[in-house]
Design a protein around this motif. Structure first.
Motif, PDB file in Angstrom:
ATOM      1  N   LEU A  28       0.802  -1.212   0.000  1.00 16.94           N
ATOM      2  CA  LEU A  28       0.000   0.000   0.000  1.00 16.94           C
ATOM      3  C   LEU A  28       0.843   1.273   0.000  1.00 16.94           C
ATOM      4  CD1 LEU A  28      -2.938   0.801  -0.076  1.00 16.94           C
ATOM      5  CD2 LEU A  28      -2.997   0.688   2.407  1.00 16.94           C
ATOM      6  N   THR A  29       2.060   1.211   0.516  1.00 11.87           N
ATOM      7  CA  THR A  29       2.904   2.410   0.547  1.00 11.87           C
ATOM      8  C   THR A  29       3.347   2.827  -0.855  1.00 11.87           C
ATOM      9  OG1 THR A  29       4.939   1.159   0.922  1.00 11.87           O
ATOM     10  CG2 THR A  29       3.735   1.909   2.876  1.00 11.87           C
ATOM     11  N   ALA A  30       3.167   1.957  -1.844  1.00 11.55           N
ATOM     12  CA  ALA A  30       3.514   2.297  -3.226  1.00 11.55           C
ATOM     13  C   ALA A  30       2.372   3.034  -3.938  1.00 11.55           C
ATOM     14  CB  ALA A  30       3.883   1.034  -4.002  1.00 11.55           C
ATOM     15  N   ALA A  31       1.219   3.091  -3.293  1.00 11.49           N
ATOM     16  CA  ALA A  31       0.068   3.770  -3.911  1.00 11.49           C
ATOM     17  C   ALA A  31       0.312   5.272  -3.960  1.00 11.49           C
ATOM     18  CB  ALA A  31      -1.208   3.481  -3.117  1.00 11.49           C
ATOM     19  N   VAL A  32      -0.048   5.875  -5.075  1.00  8.56           N
ATOM     20  CA  VAL A  32       0.085   7.329  -5.201  1.00  8.56           C
ATOM     21  C   VAL A  32      -1.274   8.016  -5.222  1.00  8.56           C
ATOM     22  CG1 VAL A  32       2.333   7.273  -6.323  1.00  8.56           C
ATOM     23  CG2 VAL A  32       0.271   7.197  -7.718  1.00  8.56           C
ATOM     24  N   LYS A  33      -2.350   7.260  -5.500  1.00  9.42           N
ATOM     25  CA  LYS A  33      -3.691   7.839  -5.587  1.00  9.42           C
ATOM     26  C   LYS A  33      -4.708   6.779  -5.221  1.00  9.42           C
ATOM     27  CE  LYS A  33      -6.706  10.950  -7.326  1.00  9.42           C
ATOM     28  NZ  LYS A  33      -7.913  10.688  -6.637  1.00  9.42           N
ATOM     29  N   LEU A  34      -5.646   7.132  -4.356  1.00  9.40           N
ATOM     30  CA  LEU A  34      -6.747   6.249  -4.001  1.00  9.40           C
ATOM     31  C   LEU A  34      -8.066   6.964  -4.280  1.00  9.40           C
ATOM     32  CD1 LEU A  34      -5.566   4.925  -0.502  1.00  9.40           C
ATOM     33  CD2 LEU A  34      -5.462   3.719  -2.685  1.00  9.40           C
ATOM     34  N   ASN A  35      -8.968   6.293  -4.977  1.00 12.28           N
ATOM     35  CA  ASN A  35     -10.334   6.774  -5.167  1.00 12.28           C
ATOM     36  C   ASN A  35     -11.205   5.930  -4.249  1.00 12.28           C
ATOM     37  OD1 ASN A  35      -9.694   8.628  -7.236  1.00 12.28           O
ATOM     38  ND2 ASN A  35      -9.620   6.945  -8.688  1.00 12.28           N
ATOM     39  N   LYS A  58       5.013   8.184   7.025  1.00  9.62           N
ATOM     40  CA  LYS A  58       5.260   7.963   5.598  1.00  9.62           C
ATOM     41  C   LYS A  58       4.423   8.966   4.794  1.00  9.62           C
ATOM     42  CE  LYS A  58       5.607   3.085   6.602  1.00  9.62           C
ATOM     43  NZ  LYS A  58       4.660   2.058   6.943  1.00  9.62           N
ATOM     44  N   VAL A  59       4.749   9.098   3.541  1.00  2.00           N
ATOM     45  CA  VAL A  59       3.979   9.987   2.668  1.00  2.00           C
ATOM     46  C   VAL A  59       2.734   9.228   2.201  1.00  2.00           C
ATOM     47  CG1 VAL A  59       3.975  11.282   0.512  1.00  2.00           C
ATOM     48  CG2 VAL A  59       6.056  11.174   1.900  1.00  2.00           C
ATOM     49  N   PRO A  60       1.542   9.733   2.539  1.00  2.00           N
ATOM     50  CA  PRO A  60       0.317   9.039   2.121  1.00  2.00           C
ATOM     51  C   PRO A  60      -0.007   9.336   0.656  1.00  2.00           C
ATOM     52  CG  PRO A  60      -0.252  11.002   3.315  1.00  2.00           C
ATOM     53  CD  PRO A  60       1.264  10.899   3.354  1.00  2.00           C
ATOM     54  N   PRO A  61      -0.821   8.482   0.039  1.00  2.00           N
ATOM     55  CA  PRO A  61      -1.243   8.759  -1.328  1.00  2.00           C
ATOM     56  C   PRO A  61      -2.274   9.888  -1.354  1.00  2.00           C
ATOM     57  CG  PRO A  61      -2.374   6.826  -0.482  1.00  2.00           C
ATOM     58  CD  PRO A  61      -1.374   7.239   0.566  1.00  2.00           C
ATOM     59  N   ALA A  62      -2.459  10.468  -2.513  1.00  2.00           N
ATOM     60  CA  ALA A  62      -3.553  11.418  -2.701  1.00  2.00           C
ATOM     61  C   ALA A  62      -4.853  10.619  -2.612  1.00  2.00           C
ATOM     62  CB  ALA A  62      -3.443  12.086  -4.065  1.00  2.00           C
ATOM     63  N   VAL A  63      -5.876  11.207  -2.013  1.00  2.00           N
ATOM     64  CA  VAL A  63      -7.135  10.493  -1.806  1.00  2.00           C
ATOM     65  C   VAL A  63      -8.299  11.349  -2.297  1.00  2.00           C
ATOM     66  CG1 VAL A  63      -8.663   9.426  -0.101  1.00  2.00           C
ATOM     67  CG2 VAL A  63      -6.191   9.330   0.224  1.00  2.00           C
ATOM     68  N   SER A  64      -9.182  10.723  -3.068  1.00  2.00           N
ATOM     69  CA  SER A  64     -10.431  11.357  -3.488  1.00  2.00           C
ATOM     70  C   SER A  64     -11.582  10.546  -2.922  1.00  2.00           C
ATOM     71  CB  SER A  64     -10.556  11.360  -5.013  1.00  2.00           C
ATOM     72  OG  SER A  64      -9.591  12.194  -5.583  1.00  2.00           O
ATOM     73  N   PHE A  65     -12.544  11.237  -2.347  1.00  5.28           N
ATOM     74  CA  PHE A  65     -13.728  10.570  -1.815  1.00  5.28           C
ATOM     75  C   PHE A  65     -14.924  10.872  -2.707  1.00  5.28           C
ATOM     76  CE2 PHE A  65     -11.158  10.867   2.000  1.00  5.28           C
ATOM     77  CZ  PHE A  65     -11.355   9.630   2.604  1.00  5.28           C
ATOM     78  N   VAL A  66     -15.728   9.857  -2.938  1.00  7.95           N
ATOM     79  CA  VAL A  66     -16.987  10.009  -3.654  1.00  7.95           C
ATOM     80  C   VAL A  66     -18.056   9.447  -2.744  1.00  7.95           C
ATOM     81  CG1 VAL A  66     -18.333   9.373  -5.676  1.00  7.95           C
ATOM     82  CG2 VAL A  66     -15.874   9.776  -5.898  1.00  7.95           C
ATOM     83  N   GLN A  67     -19.058  10.273  -2.425  1.00  6.97           N
ATOM     84  CA  GLN A  67     -20.163   9.778  -1.616  1.00  6.97           C
ATOM     85  C   GLN A  67     -21.301   9.413  -2.551  1.00  6.97           C
ATOM     86  OE1 GLN A  67     -21.577  12.330   1.517  1.00  6.97           O
ATOM     87  NE2 GLN A  67     -23.532  11.274   1.535  1.00  6.97           N
ATOM     88  N   THR A  68     -21.760   8.173  -2.450  1.00  2.00           N
ATOM     89  CA  THR A  68     -22.824   7.694  -3.299  1.00  2.00           C
ATOM     90  C   THR A  68     -23.606   6.603  -2.578  1.00  2.00           C
ATOM     91  OG1 THR A  68     -23.332   6.631  -5.432  1.00  2.00           O
ATOM     92  CG2 THR A  68     -21.229   6.067  -4.412  1.00  2.00           C
ATOM     93  N   ALA A  69     -24.836   6.441  -2.935  1.00  7.56           N
ATOM     94  CA  ALA A  69     -25.645   5.381  -2.337  1.00  7.56           C
ATOM     95  C   ALA A  69     -25.246   4.003  -2.887  1.00  7.56           C
ATOM     96  CB  ALA A  69     -27.119   5.634  -2.604  1.00  7.56           C
ATOM     97  N   LEU A  70     -24.396   3.998  -3.886  1.00  6.16           N
ATOM     98  CA  LEU A  70     -23.933   2.772  -4.541  1.00  6.16           C
ATOM     99  C   LEU A  70     -25.132   2.026  -5.035  1.00  6.16           C
ATOM    100  CD1 LEU A  70     -21.109   1.719  -2.097  1.00  6.16           C
ATOM    101  CD2 LEU A  70     -20.856   2.952  -4.210  1.00  6.16           C
TER     102      LEU A  70
END
Length: 70
Positions: A28-35, A58-70
């Motif tokens: 997981l530390t190799a991740a650069v972006k999480l959606n 450690k340097v965390p990845p960039a993170v984007s959150f999407v809120q949805t009812a799925l």
């Protein structure tokens, strides 16, 4: 059937993701972006807490959150 608490679901999701990455000689530390998709804003706070614990010092990845009812 007793539902799994959201905090446990978040922890399990990150554990599974890390297991898959490790099976491919990564982690997981190799991740650069999480959606990240959540069904309620309160889950975003749980994800933030899990990321803080997993990336402490450690340097965390960039993170984007999407809120949805799925």
């Amino acid at each position: 059937v007793v539902p799994t608490p959201p905090a446990d679901q978040v922890r399990q999701a990150f554990q599974r993701l890390d297991e898959v990455l490790k099976s491919e000689q990564s982690d997981l530390t190799a991740a650069v972006k999480l959606n990240i998709y959540v069904s309620h804003p309160s889950v975003s706070e749980l994800v933030d807490a899990e990321l803080a614990a997993r990336f402490a010092g450690k340097v965390p990845p960039a993170v984007s959150f999407v809120q949805t009812a799925l």
